[in-house]
Design a protein around this motif. Structure first.
Motif, PDB file in Angstrom:
ATOM      1  N   ILE A 159       0.873  -1.180   0.000  1.00  0.00           N
ATOM      2  CA  ILE A 159       0.000   0.000   0.000  1.00  0.00           C
ATOM      3  C   ILE A 159       0.907   1.227   0.000  1.00  0.00           C
ATOM      4  N   LYS A 160       0.643   2.148  -0.899  1.00  0.00           N
ATOM      5  CA  LYS A 160       1.510   3.320  -1.034  1.00  0.00           C
ATOM      6  C   LYS A 160       0.692   4.611  -1.050  1.00  0.00           C
ATOM      7  N   ALA A 161       1.297   5.694  -0.566  1.00  0.00           N
ATOM      8  CA  ALA A 161       0.636   7.000  -0.576  1.00  0.00           C
ATOM      9  C   ALA A 161       0.570   7.519  -2.008  1.00  0.00           C
ATOM     10  N   GLY A 166       9.190   7.793  -3.300  1.00  0.00           N
ATOM     11  CA  GLY A 166      10.358   7.369  -2.546  1.00  0.00           C
ATOM     12  C   GLY A 166      10.044   6.409  -1.421  1.00  0.00           C
ATOM     13  N   GLY A 167       8.887   5.761  -1.489  1.00  0.00           N
ATOM     14  CA  GLY A 167       8.588   4.730  -0.491  1.00  0.00           C
ATOM     15  C   GLY A 167       7.976   5.266   0.788  1.00  0.00           C
ATOM     16  N   LYS A 168       7.824   6.605   0.891  1.00  0.00           N
ATOM     17  CA  LYS A 168       7.199   7.153   2.102  1.00  0.00           C
ATOM     18  C   LYS A 168       5.741   6.699   2.129  1.00  0.00           C
ATOM     19  N   VAL A 201      -2.782   0.546  -4.319  1.00  0.00           N
ATOM     20  CA  VAL A 201      -2.301  -0.799  -4.015  1.00  0.00           C
ATOM     21  C   VAL A 201      -1.506  -1.366  -5.188  1.00  0.00           C
ATOM     22  N   GLU A 202      -0.400  -2.045  -4.870  1.00  0.00           N
ATOM     23  CA  GLU A 202       0.377  -2.770  -5.887  1.00  0.00           C
ATOM     24  C   GLU A 202       0.654  -4.181  -5.387  1.00  0.00           C
ATOM     25  N   ARG A 203       0.897  -5.083  -6.295  1.00  0.00           N
ATOM     26  CA  ARG A 203       1.422  -6.394  -5.897  1.00  0.00           C
ATOM     27  C   ARG A 203       2.780  -6.140  -5.247  1.00  0.00           C
ATOM     28  N   TYR A 204       3.058  -6.813  -4.146  1.00  0.00           N
ATOM     29  CA  TYR A 204       4.357  -6.638  -3.492  1.00  0.00           C
ATOM     30  C   TYR A 204       5.373  -7.590  -4.115  1.00  0.00           C
ATOM     31  N   LEU A 205       6.461  -7.019  -4.627  1.00  0.00           N
ATOM     32  CA  LEU A 205       7.506  -7.847  -5.227  1.00  0.00           C
ATOM     33  C   LEU A 205       8.532  -8.200  -4.159  1.00  0.00           C
ATOM     34  N   GLU A 206       8.887  -9.465  -4.083  1.00  0.00           N
ATOM     35  CA  GLU A 206       9.862  -9.910  -3.080  1.00  0.00           C
ATOM     36  C   GLU A 206      11.285  -9.654  -3.573  1.00  0.00           C
ATOM     37  N   CYS A 231      20.092   1.353  -7.413  1.00  0.00           N
ATOM     38  CA  CYS A 231      20.046   2.007  -6.095  1.00  0.00           C
ATOM     39  C   CYS A 231      19.395   1.084  -5.079  1.00  0.00           C
ATOM     40  N   THR A 232      19.666  -0.199  -5.205  1.00  0.00           N
ATOM     41  CA  THR A 232      19.003  -1.193  -4.361  1.00  0.00           C
ATOM     42  C   THR A 232      19.386  -1.048  -2.897  1.00  0.00           C
ATOM     43  N   ILE A 233      20.596  -0.576  -2.638  1.00  0.00           N
ATOM     44  CA  ILE A 233      21.045  -0.502  -1.246  1.00  0.00           C
ATOM     45  C   ILE A 233      20.490   0.746  -0.582  1.00  0.00           C
ATOM     46  N   GLN A 234      19.444   0.523   0.210  1.00  0.00           N
ATOM     47  CA  GLN A 234      18.734   1.617   0.875  1.00  0.00           C
ATOM     48  C   GLN A 234      18.448   1.214   2.313  1.00  0.00           C
ATOM     49  N   ARG A 235      18.204   2.225   3.114  1.00  0.00           N
ATOM     50  CA  ARG A 235      17.712   1.983   4.471  1.00  0.00           C
ATOM     51  C   ARG A 235      16.557   2.935   4.707  1.00  0.00           C
ATOM     52  N   ARG A 236      15.414   2.401   5.090  1.00  0.00           N
ATOM     53  CA  ARG A 236      14.206   3.205   5.274  1.00  0.00           C
ATOM     54  C   ARG A 236      13.973   4.116   4.075  1.00  0.00           C
ATOM     55  N   HIS A 237      14.130   3.559   2.902  1.00  0.00           N
ATOM     56  CA  HIS A 237      13.911   4.262   1.635  1.00  0.00           C
ATOM     57  C   HIS A 237      14.903   5.391   1.395  1.00  0.00           C
ATOM     58  N   GLN A 238      15.976   5.436   2.174  1.00  0.00           N
ATOM     59  CA  GLN A 238      17.052   6.377   1.886  1.00  0.00           C
ATOM     60  C   GLN A 238      18.150   5.593   1.171  1.00  0.00           C
ATOM     61  N   GLY A 278      12.285   2.395 -11.360  1.00  0.00           N
ATOM     62  CA  GLY A 278      11.551   1.157 -11.557  1.00  0.00           C
ATOM     63  C   GLY A 278      12.037   0.049 -10.647  1.00  0.00           C
ATOM     64  N   LEU A 279      11.270  -1.022 -10.599  1.00  0.00           N
ATOM     65  CA  LEU A 279      11.672  -2.208  -9.852  1.00  0.00           C
ATOM     66  C   LEU A 279      12.000  -3.309 -10.839  1.00  0.00           C
ATOM     67  N   LEU A 280      13.092  -4.011 -10.568  1.00  0.00           N
ATOM     68  CA  LEU A 280      13.467  -5.172 -11.363  1.00  0.00           C
ATOM     69  C   LEU A 280      13.203  -6.393 -10.487  1.00  0.00           C
ATOM     70  N   CYS A 439      21.389  -7.345  -0.868  1.00  0.00           N
ATOM     71  CA  CYS A 439      21.812  -6.982   0.496  1.00  0.00           C
ATOM     72  C   CYS A 439      20.629  -6.613   1.393  1.00  0.00           C
ATOM     73  N   HIS A 440      19.401  -6.996   1.007  1.00  0.00           N
ATOM     74  CA  HIS A 440      18.250  -6.683   1.860  1.00  0.00           C
ATOM     75  C   HIS A 440      18.450  -7.307   3.240  1.00  0.00           C
ATOM     76  N   GLY A 441      18.205  -6.521   4.274  1.00  0.00           N
ATOM     77  CA  GLY A 441      18.368  -7.042   5.631  1.00  0.00           C
ATOM     78  C   GLY A 441      19.768  -6.829   6.174  1.00  0.00           C
TER      79      GLY A 441
HETATM   80  C1  MV4 Z   1       8.006  -1.796  -3.701  1.00  0.00           C
HETATM   81  C2  MV4 Z   1       8.602  -2.955  -3.179  1.00  0.00           C
HETATM   82  C3  MV4 Z   1       7.965  -4.153  -3.442  1.00  0.00           C
HETATM   83  N1  MV4 Z   1       6.815  -4.178  -4.165  1.00  0.00           N
HETATM   84  N2  MV4 Z   1       6.853  -1.873  -4.399  1.00  0.00           N
HETATM   85  C4  MV4 Z   1       9.519   1.908  -3.377  1.00  0.00           C
HETATM   86  C5  MV4 Z   1      10.405   3.056  -3.263  1.00  0.00           C
HETATM   87  C6  MV4 Z   1      11.727   2.517  -2.923  1.00  0.00           C
HETATM   88  N3  MV4 Z   1      12.449   3.433  -2.124  1.00  0.00           N
HETATM   89  C7  MV4 Z   1      11.408   1.236  -2.203  1.00  0.00           C
HETATM   90  N4  MV4 Z   1      10.214   0.796  -2.757  1.00  0.00           N
HETATM   91  C8  MV4 Z   1       9.728  -0.470  -2.831  1.00  0.00           C
HETATM   92  N5  MV4 Z   1       8.565  -0.584  -3.525  1.00  0.00           N
HETATM   93  C9  MV4 Z   1       6.279  -3.042  -4.626  1.00  0.00           C
HETATM   94  N6  MV4 Z   1       5.136  -3.099  -5.318  1.00  0.00           N
HETATM   95  C10 MV4 Z   1       9.777  -2.841  -2.441  1.00  0.00           C
HETATM   96  C11 MV4 Z   1      10.333  -1.598  -2.259  1.00  0.00           C
HETATM   97  C12 MV4 Z   1      11.565  -1.560  -1.500  1.00  0.00           C
HETATM   98  C13 MV4 Z   1      12.807  -1.712  -2.136  1.00  0.00           C
HETATM   99  C14 MV4 Z   1      12.905  -1.864  -3.511  1.00  0.00           C
HETATM  100  C15 MV4 Z   1      14.129  -1.994  -4.121  1.00  0.00           C
HETATM  101  C16 MV4 Z   1      15.281  -1.990  -3.370  1.00  0.00           C
HETATM  102  C17 MV4 Z   1      15.217  -1.811  -2.012  1.00  0.00           C
HETATM  103  C18 MV4 Z   1      13.982  -1.662  -1.379  1.00  0.00           C
HETATM  104  C19 MV4 Z   1      13.910  -1.496   0.010  1.00  0.00           C
HETATM  105  C20 MV4 Z   1      12.695  -1.348   0.607  1.00  0.00           C
HETATM  106  C21 MV4 Z   1      11.530  -1.381  -0.138  1.00  0.00           C
END
Ligand code: MV4
Length: 588
Positions: A159-161, A166-168, A201-206, A231-238, A278-280, A439-441
C-alpha cells in the motif's frame, strides 16, 4: 557566448557547490542563497554572491518562494536552478520563476505536476504502454477493497501514498487480516506527510532491485537515455550506495528499459534531466515506479560512466539548445559507485550526528571524485538533509571500482562527528555486496553496525589528533542582508585541545548501563503503544509507533524478553534517546 549571465541556485550543501562548478565552467555568474545557520557554509563561500533568505527552518528560508525570488531579482540573475529537494519538484514555484521573468532550469511545471500524483503517473504510463507494477491506478479507501485486490493480485500487497514517492507511506500487507491496520497506517502517514490520505495498491515484489534510468530531453523533441543506476542498497527508503551498470542488467535489458524510459519521458512532454524509477523483479521483469523530475543525488555515477556533465546539459537545455549528443553517441565505460557520506551514526539507529567537523581530508587519486558541501571547521546543522558529501569512484569493472572505493573510504578523514564512512567500509567488504546481491536485511543488521563502529573509531582518533593549532575562519559581514566576507587564520584557543579530549572521553562512555533499554531514535510524538508492562516480546516486535517528521516509525524490541518500566503513552512527545521501556531477559 554564455547562455545566462548569472544563475541563482536555490539550494545548499553539496548540490549547490556541484552546480556552481558547472556554472563557472560555462562562464556564468553564481548566486547562492543561505539561511542564518548556513552563514559559514561552503556553498555560500563557493558562490560569487550570496543572499540571506531567512532563519534556519527550511520553510522560512530555502522553501520561502518569495524570498528566493527576491534574492534572484536583487542579484540580477537570469535563471534559477533548484538542485534536488526543497523547491525542485514544486510546480507552482517553477511557474512563479517563469512569471518573474526568470528561466527555470528544470522540467516544465506540467510535467512536474503530472508525475507528482503517483496514481495519475501510473495511469499515464500505463496508457503510454509503459509497464507498471500490477495494481490500482485509482485510490483505494476500504479494507474490503484491499482484501479483494490481494485475492486478485496475490499476497503480499504493497500500500503506497498516492501523493507520496520514494517509499514514504509504503506498507506491506502479508494477508487479509492485516489489511485494515496497514490501510489505516498508510492513510495516516499520507495525511501527515503529504496532507493527502489517498493510497493505492500494488502487488508486493519480493527482494526486488531498484533500477532507474536517466533521461535527457531538450526543447526540440530529442529524448535520450543514459543507461541505468542501481540504487538497491537503501535503508528506510534512503539510498546509501548507487552504481552503474547494475549488476543485474545486461546490454539487452538496458536497451529495453532505456526505450521504456524514453517512452515515459515523451508521454509527459518532458524536458531537462529526469529519472524513471523502476523495480526489477527476481524474475527479470521491469516495472515503472515513478518519475523523478529533478537532478538526483546519484546523477554522478552516470556522469563518470558516460563522461557527460548532466548539470551542463540541464543548463543548455533550459537555454533552448539542442542536446549535445544523440542516442547512438552515448558510450558507457567501466563501472562507477557512489557512497553517500551522511552525518549519521549507524551503531545508533542511523541517528543524525550534527556538530562541528574538527578535521577533514578528502580522498583523491585515480578515478576518485568527491562532491562535498563541507570542509574542516564546518558546522553540520540539525535542520537539514544529513548528506555531507558524496564519494564516487570509477574503474574498469565492478570489482576494481569496489576496491577503489574501499581505498578512497580509508583515505577519507572526517573528525568531530560520526559519519557513514565506517559503515560503507563494512558494507563494501560484505559478501552480499561483493556478490552483487540486493543486500536486503544486511544494511540494517547489527553485524554491519558493529563493524562500522570499529572502523570509524580508528579513523576519528587519527583525525582528532591531527587537528592543527590554527583554524581558518571565514568572517562574514552582513550589510542589509547581503553577505561580504573576509577570511582569516585564527589561532585556536589554548583550551580547544583539552575540550576536545574531554568531549571524546565523555561522549564515548555513556553506553553500557542502558543496554536493555528501548530508546526512541528520534524526536517525535507517540501514536500507539502496542505493549504493556510484563508482556513477553520477541526481537523485532513493535513496542510503539512514533511519528517524527510526519513519518511513522515502529520502535521495536531489540531482543526477546519481558517489558518493564514502560514510560510512554499515546500522544506523548518524546525526545531523541528517551527511554521507552526496558526489555530484560525473561526468567526461565
Ligand atoms: C516496492 C517494493 C515491493 N513491491 N513496491 C519503493 C520506493 C523505494 N524506495 C522502495 N520501494 C519499494 N517498492 C512493490 N510493489 C519494495 C520496495 C523496497 C525496495 C525496492 C528496491 C530496493 C530496495 C527496497 C527497500 C525497501 C523497499
Amino acid at each position: 557566448m554564455t547562455p545566462f549571465s548569472k544563475v541563482l541556485v536555490a539550494n545548499r550543501g553539496e548540490i549547490a557547490v556541484r552546480i556552481f562548478r558547472t556554472l563557472r565552467e560555462l562562464g556564468i555568474g553564481t548566486v547562492a542563497v543561505y539561511s542564518e545557520v548556513d552563514r559559514g557554509s561552503l556553498h555560500v563561500a563557493a558562490a560569487d554572491e550570496a543572499y540571506l533568505v531567512g532563519p534556519g527552518p527550511p520553510a522560512e528560508s530555502y522553501l520561502n518562494q518569495e524570498r528566493v525570488l527576491a534574492a534572484a531579482e536583487r542579484a540580477g540573475a537570469e535563471a534559477v536552478h533548484p538542485g534536488y529537494g526543497f523547491l525542485a519538484e514544486n510546480a507552482s514555484f517553477a511557474r512563479a520563476v517563469g512569471r518573474a521573468g526568470l528561466v527555470w532550469i528544470g522540467p516544465p511545471a506540467d510535467a512536474i505536476e503530472a508525475m507528482g500524483s503517483k496514481t495519475a503517473a501510473r495511469e499515464q504510463m500505463n496508457a503510454a504502454g509503459v509497464p507498471i507494477v500490477p495494481g490500482t491506478t485509482e485510490p483505494v479507501s476500504s479494507a474490503m477493497d484491499v482484501v479483494r485486490l490481494g485475492d486478485e493480485l496475490g499476497w503480499p500487497l504493497a500500500i503506497k501514498a498516492a501523493a507520496g514517492g520514494g517509499g514514504k507511506g509504503l506498507k506491506v500487507v502479508a494477508g487479509p487480516d492485516e489489511a485494515e491496520r496497514a490501510l489505516e497506517s498508510a492513510r495516516r502517514e499520507g495525511e501527515a506527510y503529504f496532507a493527502d490520505p489517498s493510497v493505492y495498491v500494488e502487488r508486493y515484489l519480493e527482494d526486488p532491485r531498484h533500477v532507474e534510468v536517466q533521461v535527457l530531453a531538450d526543447a526540440h523533441g530529442n529524448v535520450i537515455h543514459l543507461g541505468e543506476r542501481d540504487c538497491t542498497i537503501q535503508r528506510r527508503h534512503q539510498k546509501l550506495v548507487e552504481e552503474t551498470p547494475s549488476p543485474a542488467v545486461g546490454d539487452e535489458l538496458r536497451r529495453r528499459i532505456g526505450e521504456i524510459a524514453v517512452e515515459a519521458a515523451r508521454a509527459v512532454r518532458y524536458r531537462s534531466a529526469g529519472t524513471i524509477e523502476g523495480l526489477l523483479s527476481r524474475e527479470g521483469e521491469y516495472f515503472f515506479l515513478e518519475m523523478n523530475t529533478r537532478i538526483q543525488v546519484e546523477h554522478t555515477v552516470t556522469e563518470l560512466a558516460t563522461g557527460l556533465d548532466l548539470v551542463r546539459e540541464q543548463v543548455l537545455i533550459a537555454a533552448g539548445e539542442p542536446l549535445s549528443l544523440r542516442q547512438g553517441d552515448v558510450r558507457f565505460a567501466g563501472h562507477a559507485i557512489e557512497c553517500r557520506i551522511n552525518a549519521e551514526d549507524p551503531s545508533n539507529g542511523f541517528l543524525p550526528s550534527p556538530g562541528r567537523i574538527t578535521s577533514y581530508r578528502e580522498p583523491a587519486g585515480p578515478g576518485v571524485r568527491v562532491d562535498s558541501g563541507v570542509a574542516a571547521g564546518s558546522v553540520v546543522p540539525e535542520l537539514y538533509d544529513p548528506l555531507l558529501a558524496k564519494l564516487i569512484v570509477h574503474d574498469v569493472d565492478r570489482e576494481h571500482a569496489r576496491r577503489r572505493m574501499l581505498r578512497a573510504l580509508e583515505e577519507f578523514e572526517i573528525g568531530g562527528i560520526t559519519t557513514l564512512v565506517g559503515f560503507h567500509r563494512a558494507l563494501l567488504e560484505h559478501p552480499c555486496f561483493v556478490g552483487g546481491t540486493t543486500c536486503h536485511g544486511i544494511v540494517e543488521s547489527e553485524e554491519l553496525a558493529t563493524e562500522a563502529e570499529q572502523l570509524s573509531h580508528r579513523t576519528t582518533t587519527v583525525a582528532t589528533a591531527s587537528d592543527g593549532a590554527v583554524q581558518p575562519r571565514v568572517q562574514a559581514v552582513e550589510l542589509d542582508g547581503r553577505r561580504f566576507e573576509v577570511s582569516a587564520l585564527v589561532p585556536e584557543p589554548p583550551y580547544a585541545e583539552l575540550a576536545r579530549r574531554r568531549r571524546e572521553r565523555t561522549g564515548g562512555s555513556a553506553h553500557g548501563a542502558a543496554k536493555d533499554a528501548v530508546v526512541t531514535p528520534m524526536q517525535g510524538t507517540v501514536l500507539v503503544v502496542e505493549v504493556s508492562d510484563g508482556d513477553e516480546v520477541h526481537a523485532g516486535q513493535v513496542i510503539c509507533i512514533v511519528e517524527a517528521m510526519k513519518m511513522e516509525n515502529e520502535i521495536t524490541a531489540h531482543r526477546d524478553g519481558v517489558v518493564t518500566d514502560l514510560s510512554v503513552e499515546p500522544g506523548q512527545a518524546v525526545t531523541t534517546g528517551q527511554i521507552v521501556c526496558v526489555v530484560s531477559q525473561a526468567e526461565t
